[in-house]
Design an enzyme around this catalytic site. Structure first.
Site, PDB file in Angstrom:
ATOM      1  N   SER A 109     151.728   3.894  85.813  1.00  0.00           N
ATOM      2  CA  SER A 109     152.502   3.287  86.890  1.00  0.00           C
ATOM      3  C   SER A 109     153.903   2.905  86.394  1.00  0.00           C
ATOM      4  O   SER A 109     154.663   3.754  85.951  1.00  0.00           O
ATOM      5  CB  SER A 109     151.739   2.083  87.451  1.00  0.00           C
ATOM      6  OG  SER A 109     152.280   1.650  88.672  1.00  0.00           O
ATOM      7  N   GLU A 135     147.839   9.332  96.557  1.00  0.00           N
ATOM      8  CA  GLU A 135     148.751   8.202  96.287  1.00  0.00           C
ATOM      9  C   GLU A 135     150.188   8.586  96.577  1.00  0.00           C
ATOM     10  O   GLU A 135     150.592   9.747  96.457  1.00  0.00           O
ATOM     11  CB  GLU A 135     148.612   7.728  94.848  1.00  0.00           C
ATOM     12  CG  GLU A 135     149.102   8.698  93.779  1.00  0.00           C
ATOM     13  CD  GLU A 135     149.159   8.051  92.414  1.00  0.00           C
ATOM     14  OE1 GLU A 135     149.572   6.881  92.331  1.00  0.00           O
ATOM     15  OE2 GLU A 135     148.784   8.723  91.426  1.00  0.00           O
ATOM     16  N   HIS A 174     145.469   5.060  92.753  1.00  0.00           N
ATOM     17  CA  HIS A 174     146.608   4.959  91.850  1.00  0.00           C
ATOM     18  C   HIS A 174     146.188   4.458  90.468  1.00  0.00           C
ATOM     19  O   HIS A 174     145.464   3.471  90.341  1.00  0.00           O
ATOM     20  CB  HIS A 174     147.622   3.985  92.471  1.00  0.00           C
ATOM     21  CG  HIS A 174     148.738   3.595  91.575  1.00  0.00           C
ATOM     22  ND1 HIS A 174     149.746   4.459  91.219  1.00  0.00           N
ATOM     23  CD2 HIS A 174     149.021   2.411  90.961  1.00  0.00           C
ATOM     24  CE1 HIS A 174     150.597   3.836  90.431  1.00  0.00           C
ATOM     25  NE2 HIS A 174     150.184   2.601  90.250  1.00  0.00           N
TER      26      HIS A 174
END
Length: 345
Positions: free
Chosen positions: A182, A276, A306
């Site tokens: 991320s 996502e 995610h």
């Protein structure tokens, strides 16, 4: 696109010009595992409504720090940890029992996710421990500064400081792989670009798990996945860009790794969930890396959320991804009679 094995002698025509894109229906041929289906539905019905309603401001960010404190209550079994104190932040080197502390044999630099505002060494220790066990290498896990204590550029500076510490303590640049999920995936590529800018040798490989790579959310906002992502709402991504990167209301495109000079970047492995919203960042980055001549593999996993390997390393799909990461690391850090690593992803 055609999948190719993780072989260091892949023909050049398969390595240059376009990424290798691999679609994965799940850990089993029948589709996503039962465990991942349960996680997906839990995020859909419980997590997404909370995240969409939660404000993102300084007081909320301060409260989010409690998440890492709470995660610290979990025992860290089966690993050894060396605490490292760096200017303004902490890190730790995680090793499996019996693994040499000699960083010259290879090392992974792991940069955790959390939207530049939460999570830390405690929340991501399970995935870091798994990578350490699967690779048989030390993994340096960085607790870089986050919002509101610094902006995104400050986080990048901390990650580069950690990389320099590794090099100063015996690690080889060509024996080091950056990995992150991320926001940590953003830092993986931003740190590599910053290292080159400062004349620091680049690492041997880059890994991004559901990486955020473009702070400009204009394209993501109209992507089909913006409405169906069960974990990362587009509104939160927009706010993170405003809080962490805008100056006088202006977002500098140069801050986003997708807009950097990618020529000469190390071979890269990108992992994304099919549904996502940040899948679009991975796809864009994969094509730009390949256009720049960088060997790149993108895996897209159906039915996952995610950053699923970091969120739940024990999922069957997460275990498959983490084994793939271990193979990538093994290829990138090994030495062949002193010769430079090959150019495969």
């Amino acid at each position: 696109m055609e999948s190719v094995p993780n072989d260091r002698h892949t023909p050049a025509e398969q390595r240059i010009g376009k990424p290798t894109v691999q679609y994965r229906p799940g850990a089993r041929l029948a589709g996503p595992s039962i465990e991942s289906q349960l996680l997906y539905q839990a995020c859909r019905w419980f997590l997404r409504p909370v995240v969409r309603m939660a404000p993102i401001n300084e007081s909320a960010i301060r409260r989010a720090a409690l998440l890492d404190l709470a995660a610290g209550m979990r025992p860290a079994a089966g690993i050894r940890r060396q605490k490292v104190r760096l200017p303004g932040f902490d890190a730790e080197v995680v090793r499996a029992p019996g693994v040499s502390p000699d960083l010259s044999e290879g090392v992974v630099l792991y940069l955790h996710g959390g939207g530049f505002l939460c999570c830390g060494l405690n929340t991501h220790r399970p995935v870091v421990a798994t990578i350490a066990k699967l690779t048989g290498l030390p993994v340096m896990h960085v607790g870089y500064r986050q919002l509101p204590d610094t902006n995104i550029s400050g986080s990048v500076d901390d990650c580069l400081t950690a990389y320099k510490w590794l090099l100063e303590n015996g690690a080889r640049a060509d024996g080091t792989v950056f990995a992150g999920d991320s926001a940590g995936g953003f830092l993986v590529f931003a740190t590599a670009l910053k290292a080159r800018e400062e004349g620091v040798d680049l690492p041997a490989g880059l890994i991004g798990l559901s990486p955020l790579l473009d702070l400009d959310c204009a394209e993501k906002s109209v992507h089909v996945n913006a409405a169906k992502d069960v974990f990362a709402p587009i509104e939160a991504l927009v706010t993170i860009g405003k809080l962490g990167a805008e100056v006088d209301g202006v977002l500098d495109p140069a801050l986003s790794p997708v807009n950097g000079n990618l020529v000469g970047m190390p071979p890269s492995l990108l992992i994304a969930a099919e549904g996502e919203v940040l899948r679009s960042d991975s796809e864009l980055m994969a094509h730009r890396l390949s256009a720049a001549g960088v060997a790149t593999t993108l895996q897209i996993w159906d039915g996952q959320v995610h950053a699923f390997p970091a969120l739940w390393p024990g999922l069957p799909e997460s275990r498959a991804v983490l084994r793939r990461i271990a193979r990538f690391v093994a290829v990138r850090v090994r030495r062949d009679d002193g010769m430079v690593q090959g150019a495969t992803a």
